[in-house]
Design a protein around this motif. Structure first.
Motif, PDB file in Angstrom:
ATOM      1  N   HIS A 165       0.798  -1.225   0.000  1.00 22.24           N
ATOM      2  CA  HIS A 165       0.000   0.000   0.000  1.00 22.24           C
ATOM      3  C   HIS A 165       0.830   1.274   0.000  1.00 22.24           C
ATOM      4  N   LEU A 166       2.171   1.158   0.141  1.00 24.09           N
ATOM      5  CA  LEU A 166       3.047   2.313   0.054  1.00 24.09           C
ATOM      6  C   LEU A 166       3.707   2.352  -1.319  1.00 24.09           C
ATOM      7  N   VAL A 167       3.856   3.521  -1.879  1.00 26.02           N
ATOM      8  CA  VAL A 167       4.514   3.670  -3.176  1.00 26.02           C
ATOM      9  C   VAL A 167       5.627   4.705  -3.051  1.00 26.02           C
ATOM     10  N   VAL A 168       6.669   4.526  -3.869  1.00 24.62           N
ATOM     11  CA  VAL A 168       7.777   5.470  -3.894  1.00 24.62           C
ATOM     12  C   VAL A 168       7.444   6.582  -4.878  1.00 24.62           C
ATOM     13  N   VAL A 169       7.518   7.814  -4.432  1.00 24.05           N
ATOM     14  CA  VAL A 169       7.228   8.966  -5.291  1.00 24.05           C
ATOM     15  C   VAL A 169       8.406   9.937  -5.242  1.00 24.05           C
ATOM     16  N   PRO A 170       8.646  10.651  -6.346  1.00 23.95           N
ATOM     17  CA  PRO A 170       9.739  11.634  -6.354  1.00 23.95           C
ATOM     18  C   PRO A 170       9.425  12.834  -5.471  1.00 23.95           C
ATOM     19  N   LEU A 171      10.476  13.405  -4.915  1.00 24.77           N
ATOM     20  CA  LEU A 171      10.373  14.645  -4.150  1.00 24.77           C
ATOM     21  C   LEU A 171      10.938  15.797  -4.976  1.00 24.77           C
ATOM     22  N   MET A 172      10.409  17.004  -4.777  1.00 21.61           N
ATOM     23  CA  MET A 172      11.025  18.162  -5.395  1.00 21.61           C
ATOM     24  C   MET A 172      12.237  18.545  -4.562  1.00 21.61           C
ATOM     25  N   ALA A 173      13.406  18.157  -5.035  1.00 18.56           N
ATOM     26  CA  ALA A 173      14.625  18.369  -4.274  1.00 18.56           C
ATOM     27  C   ALA A 173      15.831  18.172  -5.184  1.00 18.56           C
ATOM     28  N   GLY A 174      16.981  18.599  -4.707  1.00 17.55           N
ATOM     29  CA  GLY A 174      18.227  18.323  -5.392  1.00 17.55           C
ATOM     30  C   GLY A 174      18.591  19.346  -6.452  1.00 17.55           C
ATOM     31  N   GLU A 175      19.826  19.226  -6.923  1.00 18.80           N
ATOM     32  CA  GLU A 175      20.365  20.138  -7.937  1.00 18.80           C
ATOM     33  C   GLU A 175      21.167  19.345  -8.950  1.00 18.80           C
ATOM     34  N   LEU A 176      21.087  19.747 -10.206  1.00 19.14           N
ATOM     35  CA  LEU A 176      21.887  19.157 -11.273  1.00 19.14           C
ATOM     36  C   LEU A 176      22.708  20.266 -11.909  1.00 19.14           C
ATOM     37  N   ARG A 177      24.031  20.071 -11.976  1.00 20.02           N
ATOM     38  CA  ARG A 177      24.933  21.051 -12.562  1.00 20.02           C
ATOM     39  C   ARG A 177      25.481  20.509 -13.880  1.00 20.02           C
ATOM     40  N   GLU A 178      25.148  21.183 -14.959  1.00 18.62           N
ATOM     41  CA  GLU A 178      25.519  20.689 -16.285  1.00 18.62           C
ATOM     42  C   GLU A 178      26.379  21.706 -17.014  1.00 18.62           C
ATOM     43  N   GLY A 179      27.328  21.211 -17.801  1.00 24.33           N
ATOM     44  CA  GLY A 179      28.207  22.077 -18.572  1.00 24.33           C
ATOM     45  C   GLY A 179      27.927  21.981 -20.063  1.00 24.33           C
ATOM     46  N   VAL A 180      28.062  23.107 -20.758  1.00 24.26           N
ATOM     47  CA  VAL A 180      27.805  23.193 -22.196  1.00 24.26           C
ATOM     48  C   VAL A 180      28.904  24.028 -22.837  1.00 24.26           C
ATOM     49  N   ILE A 181      29.318  23.647 -24.038  1.00 24.53           N
ATOM     50  CA  ILE A 181      30.314  24.423 -24.770  1.00 24.53           C
ATOM     51  C   ILE A 181      29.623  25.576 -25.496  1.00 24.53           C
ATOM     52  N   PHE A 212      16.419  16.570 -22.836  1.00 21.35           N
ATOM     53  CA  PHE A 212      15.586  17.154 -21.791  1.00 21.35           C
ATOM     54  C   PHE A 212      14.094  16.958 -22.049  1.00 21.35           C
ATOM     55  N   SER A 213      13.737  16.143 -23.035  1.00 22.62           N
ATOM     56  CA  SER A 213      12.326  15.966 -23.383  1.00 22.62           C
ATOM     57  C   SER A 213      11.508  15.421 -22.219  1.00 22.62           C
ATOM     58  N   THR A 214      12.121  14.586 -21.392  1.00 21.76           N
ATOM     59  CA  THR A 214      11.407  14.011 -20.243  1.00 21.76           C
ATOM     60  C   THR A 214      11.931  14.553 -18.924  1.00 21.76           C
ATOM     61  N   VAL A 215      12.552  15.748 -18.948  1.00 20.21           N
ATOM     62  CA  VAL A 215      13.202  16.289 -17.752  1.00 20.21           C
ATOM     63  C   VAL A 215      12.226  16.512 -16.603  1.00 20.21           C
ATOM     64  N   SER A 216      10.954  16.717 -16.901  1.00 20.50           N
ATOM     65  CA  SER A 216       9.986  16.948 -15.823  1.00 20.50           C
ATOM     66  C   SER A 216       9.781  15.698 -14.968  1.00 20.50           C
ATOM     67  N   LYS A 217      10.208  14.534 -15.464  1.00 24.39           N
ATOM     68  CA  LYS A 217      10.085  13.278 -14.706  1.00 24.39           C
ATOM     69  C   LYS A 217      11.381  12.891 -13.998  1.00 24.39           C
ATOM     70  N   TRP A 218      12.470  13.577 -14.297  1.00 22.71           N
ATOM     71  CA  TRP A 218      13.732  13.273 -13.632  1.00 22.71           C
ATOM     72  C   TRP A 218      13.619  13.641 -12.154  1.00 22.71           C
ATOM     73  N   HIS A 219      14.292  12.893 -11.302  1.00 19.70           N
ATOM     74  CA  HIS A 219      14.262  13.201  -9.876  1.00 19.70           C
ATOM     75  C   HIS A 219      15.529  12.689  -9.197  1.00 19.70           C
ATOM     76  N   ILE A 220      15.815  13.255  -8.042  1.00 23.50           N
ATOM     77  CA  ILE A 220      17.007  12.906  -7.275  1.00 23.50           C
ATOM     78  C   ILE A 220      16.648  12.250  -5.955  1.00 23.50           C
ATOM     79  N   GLU A 221      15.617  12.727  -5.287  1.00 22.07           N
ATOM     80  CA  GLU A 221      15.202  12.183  -4.003  1.00 22.07           C
ATOM     81  C   GLU A 221      13.769  11.659  -4.097  1.00 22.07           C
ATOM     82  N   THR A 222      13.458  10.658  -3.237  1.00 22.36           N
ATOM     83  CA  THR A 222      12.118  10.062  -3.221  1.00 22.36           C
ATOM     84  C   THR A 222      11.627   9.905  -1.787  1.00 22.36           C
TER      85      THR A 222
END
Length: 593
Positions: free
Chosen positions: A67-83, A573-583
């Motif tokens: 009856h418990l499910v794992v859900v993403p939390l709004m948390a964390g940071e991603l640092r990305e580099g671009v040329i 980044f097409s599915t970036v809204s589903k990416w998560h770091i903490e649950t």
């Protein structure tokens, strides 16, 4: 006073005092019963009690798991580099990787690429296509907002398409909407009427939509100079939190935060920091120092080295080709077909794939990559791997028979006073530089004199490719999921903003390209694509070298990543809204509520 009636092993055993209410007697008889146990009986009682509690705990845990499910939390940071630094964070003007990456994060389109290689609604809730393939009707989701809180309507969509079609804007998207009439039927309904069927039209609807209320009063000739190209306001999953510039006003990094009213739901990663670097060396140094933790579009060799040090990499098919495009307007020697064919024969494709890409790619000799409609057959791909020595011998024979004789003093070939010499321009990335050097080595060996010209990526796009100021250009083109070669090879696309960077002209190919756009039946379109590829290959307007895999260094802490099919680097980044770091684990009941 010593309690002589209580067994020794029970004297430290206490039953908790529990309040049962004023009318409920305290169950002292349990204490008397337990006190009467022999040591053996008490040991058994204790054992069975432990077993009972452990079993009860296990049962409760199973019930919880059910009856418990794992859900993403709004948390964390991603640092990305671009040329390269961004210049046009604008879906109508974006050219460089930095432009496209930020546009993908900040803007939303009617549709977006899905993980399975198709398309799904982003701003659009539903779509209807007429049987003749000429009319597309999109219904927008209710309650859509811009990052500034204003309502997003069908008028914004129509405005964006009309701007893309404006010839004075010179948008790279113009060719995608030629012959298309966009109309807002009401606040939530957009209708597109095509002058003829266009099999790849759905991909065009992934273009980001601009806010009419901010851009409507900006004339097309000053569009590229608007501050909105840096301080972009979109409706995509992320919005600009802050921009940090250096002393010259060039962006160092963007901090992006989730857009709470995004059409598909607020993203989970609390902050994405995009940092910009002038070249690949600075980018990789920043990664090694921990300044950034994710990097995209790396060469296979670089990824192989990083993986040895524990880096986590993901990959995806990339419908992209890399080749050398001959500019006959800038270098007269390329008007000689024998020269183009000899250079094509002596290009070390397989060696480049194995050494520069570390095997993360496929050698090609045509304009359509493997995995795309009209792709080369296995036999054709196998034939590309012929002996490089044999190809070199054929190339030399071809040049000799065409009158190109090698001078013993400088080892360069000449023909009636013309020297087999040219410059090869490319971008300042490890993959392109290394591959260009191997191409130069191969061509030097047959008597050509090749000079490399290396540019920063943004500079190459803006000051070399757009004005067509190159003799030979080693670069990549994206043909799309359902390849539409019109923008790359139709004669009408020879000048900027067209993408026909070989300035190729063939009336037969023009007609076939136009026909391929109109052909809805997939098998018929595939036949046309193969004929187009064969004809272009025969004319040798370019030397096609390889089709790479898209490689992405991403920390393992980021979950929910499903790249699917990648067309441009921004598509990651097409599915970036589903990416998560903490649950966290929550009761299913509350999710249903």
């Amino acid at each position: 006073m010593e309690d002589k009636e209580t067994p020794l092993y029970m004297r430290d055993f206490k039953i908790p005092l529990i309040s049962y209410g004023p009318n409920v007697p305290y169950p002292s008889f349990w204490y008397k019963i337990i006190s009467s146990f022999s040591p053996k009986q008490f040991a058994l009682f204790a054992l069975f009690t432990i077993i009972f509690l452990a079993s009860a705990t296990g049962i409760m845990r199973k019930i919880g798991d059910a009856h418990l499910v794992v859900v993403p939390l709004m948390a964390g940071e991603l640092r990305e580099g671009v040329i390269g630094a961004p210049r046009f964070i604008n879906p109508l003007l974006a050219v460089s990787q930095a432009d496209r990456d930020l546009s993908q994060l900040i803007y939303a389109g009617l549709m977006k690429p899905s993980a399975n290689g198709g398309f799904e609604g982003e701003l659009a809730e539903s779509i209807h296509v007429s049987d003749d393939g000429l009319t597309y009707i999109f219904t927008l989701r209710r309650g859509l907002k811009w990052h500034d809180g204003k309502d997003l309507t069908a008028d914004d969509v129509v405005f964006t398409v009309n701007k893309a079609q404006d010839p004075s804007l010179k948008s790279p998207k113009r060719a995608s909407f030629e012959g298309v009439l966009a109309t807002a039927k009401d606040t939530y309904t957009v209708q597109f009427v095509l002058s003829q069927p266009f099999a790849s039209f759905m991909e065009n609807t992934t273009m980001g939509i601009l806010p009419r209320h901010l851009w409507a009063d900006i004339a097309s000739d000053v569009f590229p100079f608007s501050l909105l190209n840096s301080g972009a306001v979109g409706s995509g999953p992320y919005m600009i939190e802050r921009i940090v510039n250096d002393k010259r006003g060039i962006p160092l990094y963007f901090d992006l935060e989730p857009f709470q009213d995004y059409a598909l739901g607020s993203p989970y990663i609390k902050r994405i920091k995009i940092r910009f670097y002038p070249g690949s060396e600075e980018l990789l140094n920043a990664y090694e120092k921990g300044e950034i933790e994710s990097v995209a579009a790396l060469s296979g060799g670089t990824v192989s080295e990083l993986r040895k040090d524990g880096a986590h990499a993901v990959g995806a098919p990339l419908p992209r080709i890399f080749g050398v495009f001959w500019n006959q307007n800038q270098a007269e020697i390329f008007r000689d077909k024998a020269v183009r064919e000899a250079l094509d024969l002596s290009a070390s494709r397989s060696f480049i794939v194995e050494t520069v890409l570390s095997g993360y790619g496929v050698p090609i000799d045509g304009p359509i990559p493997p995995g795309s409609l009209g792709e080369p057959t296995k036999e054709e791909l196998l034939s590309i791997s012929e002996s490089s020595l044999r190809n070199k011998e054929r190339a030399i024979e071809l040049l000799e028979s065409a009158g190109w004789k090698q001078n013993e003093e400088d080892n360069v070939r000449y023909n009636k006073g013309r020297k087999l010499s040219f410059t090869l321009s490319t971008a300042d990335t490890p993959e392109l530089k290394d591959a260009a050097m191997l191409l130069k080595t191969g061509w030097d060996s047959i008597g050509a004199e090749v000079t490399l010209k290396i540019y920063e990526l943004g500079d190459l796009n803006q000051n070399v490719i757009r004005p067509r100021k190159y003799e030979a250009l080693f670069f990549g083109t994206v043909v799309g999921r359902e390849p539409d070669l019109f923008a790359f090879w139709h004669s009408s696309q020879r000048n900027d903003p067209g993408l026909n960077i070989s300035m190729y002209t063939n009336s037969k190919v023009d007609k076939m390209l136009e026909g391929a756009r109109r052909t809805i039946v997939r098998s018929e379109r595939e036949d046309l694509m193969r004929e187009i590829a064969t004809t272009i290959k025969s004319d040798s307007p370019a030397t096609f070298v390889y089709s790479p895999l898209f490689l992405y260094i991403l920390p393992e802490k980021v979950k929910g990543v499903d790249l699917g099919a990648i067309t441009t680097t921004g598509d990651r980044f097409s599915t970036v809204s589903k990416w998560h770091i903490e649950t966290e684990r929550v009761w299913r009941y509350f999710l249903d509520k």
